[in-house]
Scaffold this motif. Structure first.
Motif, PDB file in Angstrom:
ATOM      1  N   GLU A 131       0.841  -1.202   0.000  1.00  0.00           N
ATOM      2  CA  GLU A 131       0.000   0.000   0.000  1.00  0.00           C
ATOM      3  C   GLU A 131       0.876   1.252   0.000  1.00  0.00           C
ATOM      4  OE1 GLU A 131      -2.261   0.776   3.483  1.00  0.00           O
ATOM      5  OE2 GLU A 131      -3.306   2.458   2.530  1.00  0.00           O
ATOM      6  N   LEU A 132       0.633   2.124  -0.988  1.00  0.00           N
ATOM      7  CA  LEU A 132       1.424   3.362  -1.070  1.00  0.00           C
ATOM      8  C   LEU A 132       0.915   4.386  -0.057  1.00  0.00           C
ATOM      9  CD1 LEU A 132       2.211   4.005  -4.845  1.00  0.00           C
ATOM     10  CD2 LEU A 132       3.539   2.796  -3.116  1.00  0.00           C
ATOM     11  N   ALA A 133       1.218   4.153   1.216  1.00  0.00           N
ATOM     12  CA  ALA A 133       0.858   5.107   2.259  1.00  0.00           C
ATOM     13  C   ALA A 133       2.143   5.705   2.841  1.00  0.00           C
ATOM     14  CB  ALA A 133       0.033   4.425   3.337  1.00  0.00           C
ATOM     15  N   GLY A 134       1.963   6.675   3.748  1.00  0.00           N
ATOM     16  CA  GLY A 134       3.081   7.430   4.308  1.00  0.00           C
ATOM     17  C   GLY A 134       4.311   6.614   4.695  1.00  0.00           C
ATOM     18  N   PRO A 135       4.158   5.584   5.521  1.00  0.00           N
ATOM     19  CA  PRO A 135       5.351   4.866   6.003  1.00  0.00           C
ATOM     20  C   PRO A 135       6.176   4.263   4.852  1.00  0.00           C
ATOM     21  CG  PRO A 135       3.424   4.334   7.344  1.00  0.00           C
ATOM     22  CD  PRO A 135       2.922   5.158   6.199  1.00  0.00           C
ATOM     23  N   LEU A 136       5.507   3.636   3.874  1.00  0.00           N
ATOM     24  CA  LEU A 136       6.234   3.022   2.753  1.00  0.00           C
ATOM     25  C   LEU A 136       6.882   4.096   1.863  1.00  0.00           C
ATOM     26  CD1 LEU A 136       7.079   0.667   0.949  1.00  0.00           C
ATOM     27  CD2 LEU A 136       4.813   0.754  -0.119  1.00  0.00           C
ATOM     28  N   ILE A 137       6.145   5.162   1.597  1.00  0.00           N
ATOM     29  CA  ILE A 137       6.691   6.238   0.749  1.00  0.00           C
ATOM     30  C   ILE A 137       7.946   6.817   1.406  1.00  0.00           C
ATOM     31  CG2 ILE A 137       6.198   8.478  -0.336  1.00  0.00           C
ATOM     32  CD1 ILE A 137       3.129   7.661  -0.039  1.00  0.00           C
ATOM     33  N   THR A 138       7.872   7.022   2.717  1.00  0.00           N
ATOM     34  CA  THR A 138       9.004   7.563   3.467  1.00  0.00           C
ATOM     35  C   THR A 138      10.192   6.604   3.429  1.00  0.00           C
ATOM     36  OG1 THR A 138       7.470   8.743   4.896  1.00  0.00           O
ATOM     37  CG2 THR A 138       9.696   8.428   5.737  1.00  0.00           C
ATOM     38  N   GLU A 139       9.923   5.320   3.599  1.00  0.00           N
ATOM     39  CA  GLU A 139      10.983   4.301   3.564  1.00  0.00           C
ATOM     40  C   GLU A 139      11.673   4.305   2.197  1.00  0.00           C
ATOM     41  OE1 GLU A 139       9.450   0.357   4.572  1.00  0.00           O
ATOM     42  OE2 GLU A 139      10.950  -0.480   3.186  1.00  0.00           O
ATOM     43  N   LEU A 140      10.872   4.330   1.137  1.00  0.00           N
ATOM     44  CA  LEU A 140      11.447   4.331  -0.219  1.00  0.00           C
ATOM     45  C   LEU A 140      12.262   5.599  -0.461  1.00  0.00           C
ATOM     46  CD1 LEU A 140       8.382   2.919  -2.218  1.00  0.00           C
ATOM     47  CD2 LEU A 140      10.575   1.751  -1.825  1.00  0.00           C
ATOM     48  N   ALA A 141      11.774   6.721   0.028  1.00  0.00           N
ATOM     49  CA  ALA A 141      12.503   7.982  -0.167  1.00  0.00           C
ATOM     50  C   ALA A 141      13.833   7.948   0.589  1.00  0.00           C
ATOM     51  CB  ALA A 141      11.651   9.162   0.304  1.00  0.00           C
ATOM     52  N   HIS A 142      13.800   7.454   1.820  1.00  0.00           N
ATOM     53  CA  HIS A 142      15.049   7.347   2.587  1.00  0.00           C
ATOM     54  C   HIS A 142      16.019   6.383   1.894  1.00  0.00           C
ATOM     55  CE1 HIS A 142      14.152   9.989   5.856  1.00  0.00           C
ATOM     56  NE2 HIS A 142      13.146   9.276   6.342  1.00  0.00           N
ATOM     57  N   VAL A 191       9.328  29.830  16.031  1.00  0.00           N
ATOM     58  CA  VAL A 191       9.548  28.459  15.590  1.00  0.00           C
ATOM     59  C   VAL A 191       8.254  27.879  15.012  1.00  0.00           C
ATOM     60  CG1 VAL A 191       9.073  27.485  17.897  1.00  0.00           C
ATOM     61  CG2 VAL A 191      10.493  26.200  16.313  1.00  0.00           C
ATOM     62  N   ILE A 192       8.420  27.068  13.956  1.00  0.00           N
ATOM     63  CA  ILE A 192       7.319  26.244  13.450  1.00  0.00           C
ATOM     64  C   ILE A 192       7.743  24.795  13.659  1.00  0.00           C
ATOM     65  CG2 ILE A 192       5.930  25.576  11.448  1.00  0.00           C
ATOM     66  CD1 ILE A 192       6.369  28.356  10.278  1.00  0.00           C
ATOM     67  N   VAL A 193       6.930  24.045  14.383  1.00  0.00           N
ATOM     68  CA  VAL A 193       7.244  22.660  14.728  1.00  0.00           C
ATOM     69  C   VAL A 193       6.334  21.731  13.932  1.00  0.00           C
ATOM     70  CG1 VAL A 193       7.341  20.974  16.600  1.00  0.00           C
ATOM     71  CG2 VAL A 193       7.866  23.383  17.066  1.00  0.00           C
ATOM     72  N   ILE A 194       6.939  20.731  13.282  1.00  0.00           N
ATOM     73  CA  ILE A 194       6.154  19.808  12.465  1.00  0.00           C
ATOM     74  C   ILE A 194       6.131  18.426  13.103  1.00  0.00           C
ATOM     75  CG2 ILE A 194       5.814  18.846  10.148  1.00  0.00           C
ATOM     76  CD1 ILE A 194       5.707  21.902  10.270  1.00  0.00           C
ATOM     77  N   GLY A 195       4.925  17.951  13.406  1.00  0.00           N
ATOM     78  CA  GLY A 195       4.761  16.604  13.960  1.00  0.00           C
ATOM     79  C   GLY A 195       3.800  15.800  13.107  1.00  0.00           C
ATOM     80  N   GLY A 196       3.285  14.733  13.677  1.00  0.00           N
ATOM     81  CA  GLY A 196       2.384  13.828  12.944  1.00  0.00           C
ATOM     82  C   GLY A 196       3.196  12.779  12.198  1.00  0.00           C
ATOM     83  N   GLY A 197       2.519  11.760  11.701  1.00  0.00           N
ATOM     84  CA  GLY A 197       3.199  10.621  11.068  1.00  0.00           C
ATOM     85  C   GLY A 197       4.142  11.011   9.938  1.00  0.00           C
ATOM     86  N   VAL A 198       3.755  11.999   9.143  1.00  0.00           N
ATOM     87  CA  VAL A 198       4.518  12.344   7.935  1.00  0.00           C
ATOM     88  C   VAL A 198       5.894  12.944   8.267  1.00  0.00           C
ATOM     89  CG1 VAL A 198       4.422  13.717   5.793  1.00  0.00           C
ATOM     90  CG2 VAL A 198       2.390  12.529   6.593  1.00  0.00           C
ATOM     91  N   ILE A 199       6.100  13.421   9.505  1.00  0.00           N
ATOM     92  CA  ILE A 199       7.401  13.996   9.857  1.00  0.00           C
ATOM     93  C   ILE A 199       8.493  12.925   9.913  1.00  0.00           C
ATOM     94  CG2 ILE A 199       7.102  13.981  12.377  1.00  0.00           C
ATOM     95  CD1 ILE A 199       8.941  16.584  10.163  1.00  0.00           C
ATOM     96  N   ALA A 200       8.114  11.653   9.835  1.00  0.00           N
ATOM     97  CA  ALA A 200       9.114  10.595   9.675  1.00  0.00           C
ATOM     98  C   ALA A 200      10.002  10.859   8.450  1.00  0.00           C
ATOM     99  CB  ALA A 200       8.431   9.237   9.554  1.00  0.00           C
TER     100      ALA A 200
END
Lengths: 322, 322
Positions: free
Chosen positions: B216-227, B259-268
Motif C-alpha cells: 500500500e502506497l501510504a506514508g510509512p512506505l513512501i518515506t521508507e522508499l525515499a530514505h 519556531v514552526i514545529v512539524i509533527g504527525g506521522g509524515v514527519i518521519a
C-alpha cells in the motif's frame, strides 16, 4: 483650557491622514495629503508639514504624535524595517521625527493602530478575540488576542494582507516576494484593476462611461457608481468582497474570532463589500465557528488607523509618566 | 512505589496512540490501534479497551486520562462538536469516558495537545511564539502565543490545516466545506495521492515496483522508499513539503513566530519534507520575518499529541486539587 491632545498620523500607501485627538478618541481637526510616488525624504517632509498644520489648529496643547506606518517595525530596535507599499526602509522613525517635531513621537504598524482604535472604542469594543483588516492601496491587518494587540516575535505579526489564497497566483504588490496573497486579489488596487477590466468588457456600464469621461476608476468613484446602482461597479466590489471572504475563512479557522472588523478606504462600499465576504465565510467554514461571528465595518472607518495612532501616543505618554 | 502517572490518548483519523506518561513527560508503556472506518460507538469501545491495556502495564497508579481529539471542542460546554476526519460529533466526550473508565478524563484538540507537549518539553521549549502543525490523515494545528496555548472564542482556534492555499482548489476532506485548504494538498492523504500518481507516471520507480508487489502506497512506505533513495518517493514528499511551506509563509506573515514545529506521522520523512518547506518560506516571506525563524521536527515526533494529552490530564488533576 482643554485637556491635552495628541496628533495621530496614518501614513497609507496613497494618502496620509492626520488629526488632533482627545483622550476619549474624539477628533478635533483633520488634515490630509496625497503621498503617491514620494521618496522617503519627501514623505518625512510631508509628515512634518501636516503635523505643524494640525498642531496649529488643535485647539489645545499637543503633547505627542503617534504614527501608524505601513511597515514592519522591529520592536527590539524601534527600526521601521520596510513596508510593501511605502518608501520607508531601515529608519529609526520615532527618533528622527522626535527630533524634527520637537515632540515625543511613538510609532506602530498601521493595521495594529486601527485594531487598537476599534478595540478601545469601536466595533471590537468589549471583545477579546478580534481580527481587523484595513483595505486600501494594500491590505493591512491587526489582531486583538486575549484582549491585547498581538505583535509576534519581533513585532512583525498581523501582516494579514499577505495570506496566500492562490499559490499559483500573480506576484504580490511592492516589496512582498510572495505570490497570490489576498492583497493582490482584494485591495483597493485590485478593485481598480477589476473595474477597468469590467469597463472594457461592458461599454454601456457606468464604469465605462465614467472612464470615457476621463474620470479615474479608483475606489471612491467605483463605490459612488455602485451606490448609484451601476451593475458593473457593484460586481467589481462584490468580487473583491468574495475574495476577502476566502482569506477571512482561513482567519476564522486560525483564530475562531468573535468579530472581524473591516476598515480602510474601501469600506466606504459598506454592505456591497461585506455581504459577499460573509457569504464566502459561511460557505467555507463550519457552522460551529461562524455561528456567533460578526463581520462588520470599522466604527472609525477610514480614520481607524489615525485614531489608533493618536491612542498609541497617549499610551506612550502614560508609560513615560510612570 | 513510583509517582502517579496519566494515560495520554491521541485519537487520529487513522490510528489511535496511547501511553502511560510520568510527570516529566517520559513514556512508560505504549499501545496502538487502527481506527479507520469505525463509527463513534466502536471508536469509544476501542478507546476504553486501549486505556485498560495501558493501565494494566503502566507500572504505577494511573490517576487520570487525557484525550487529544481531532475535533472542535466547545470550551463553554465541553462538547466535542465535530471533526473533519473522525466520526465523533456532539458528544460530551470527557463525561462519557469518565463514566466508562472510572477515572477523571480531560480532553483537548489533538493539535493543541501536540503544541502543549512541544512547548513544555520539546522543540518549542523556552519559546513564546510557536506554530505547530501535525501532518497525518489530515493536518492539525496548535498555537503557542505569548507563551500560552491559543484557543480562540469558543476553543475552536488553530485549525491550521484549513488555511486556503488555492481557492479554486478541490473540496477539502471529510466535513470541511472549504475548497483548496492546505490539508487537501499536503496531508498524509495527499502524499499517498501524489505517490500513486507518480507510480503510474514512472513505472520503473521504487513506488511503482512496490505498488506492483501489492504494497500500500501510504506514508510509512513512501518515506521508507525515499530514505532508500527512490527519486519518485522523494519527489512526492518534496511536493508535499513545498505546499506546506506555502501555508507556513501565510502563518509567518500572520504570527511572526520564533519556531514552526512539524509533527504527525509524515514527519518521519524529516529533512526530505522540511527542506522544501523552508525553501518556500524563504522565497515567499520578507527576510526580516524569516531570518530568525526555525522550522523543525517535533521532538516527540508522532507521539507529541499523545504526550500532550497526558500533560493535560496532569493539569486537570492539579486544577482539581486546588
Amino acid at each position: 483650557m482643554p485637556a491635552r491632545r495628541t496628533i495621530g498620523v496614518d501614513l497609507g500607501g496613497t494618502k496620509l491622514l492626520a488629526g488632533a485627538v482627545d483622550q476619549a478618541l474624539g477628533v478635533h481637526h483633520r488634515a490630509q495629503r496625497t503621498v503617491t510616488g514620494l521618496d522617503q525624504r519627501a514623505l518625512l517632509d510631508v509628515a512634518v508639514d501636516v503635523v505643524a498644520e494640525v498642531r496649529a489648529s488643535a485647539g489645545a496643547e499637543v503633547a505627542a504624535v503617534g504614527f501608524g506606518l505601513p511597515c514592519l517595525i522591529d520592536r527590539r530596535t524601534g527600526i521601521a524595517l520596510m513596508g510593501i507599499n511605502t518608501p520607508l526602509a531601515d529608519i529609526a522613525f520615532a527618533d528622527v521625527m522626535t527630533e524634527r517635531l520637537g515632540l515625543p513621537v511613538f510609532v506602530e504598524n498601521d493595521g495594529n493602530a486601527a485594531a487598537i482604535a476599534e478595540h478601545r472604542a469601536g466595533a471590537a469594543r468589549g471583545v477579546s478575540e478580534a481580527v481587523i483588516l484595513t483595505i486600501g492601496t494594500g491590505i493591512g491587518g491587526g489582531l486583538i488576542l486575549r484582549g491585547e494587540p498581538y505583535l509576534g516575535a519581533i513585532g512583525a505579526a498581523a501582516e494579514l494582507g499577505h495570506i496566500v489564497i492562490d499559490y499559483h497566483g500573480p506576484k504580490c504588490q511592492g516589496n512582498c516576494p510572495n505570490h497570490g496573497c489576498v492583497e493582490v486579489y482584494a485591495s483597493g488596487t485590485a478593485l481598480a484593476v477589476e473595474a477597468r477590466r469590467l469597463a472594457a468588457e461592458l461599454p454601456d456600464s457606468g464604469l465605462a462611461q465614467a472612464q470615457r469621461a476621463g474620470r479615474e476608476l479608483a475606489g471612491p468613484l467605483i463605490t459612488e457608481l455602485a451606490h448609484d446602482g451601476d451593475a458593473a461597479a457593484t460586481e467589481a466590489i462584490s468580487l473583491i468582497g468574495s475574495r476577502l471572504g476566502i482569506a477571512m475563512a482561513s482567519l476564522v479557522n486560525i483564530f475562531n474570532p468573535q468579530v472581524i472588523v473591516i476598515g480602510g478606504g474601501v469600506i466606504a462600499a459598506g454592505e456591497l463589500l461585506l455581504a459577499p465576504a460573509r457569504a464566502a465565510v459561511t460557505e467555507r467554514t463550519l457552522a460551529a465557528v461562524h455561528a456567533d461571528l460578526r463581520i462588520v465595518p470599522a466604527r472609525f472607518g477610514v480614520e481607524a488607523g489615525m485614531i489608533g495612532a493618536a491612542a498609541i501616543a497617549f499610551d506612550g505618554l502614560e508609560a513615560a509618566d510612570r
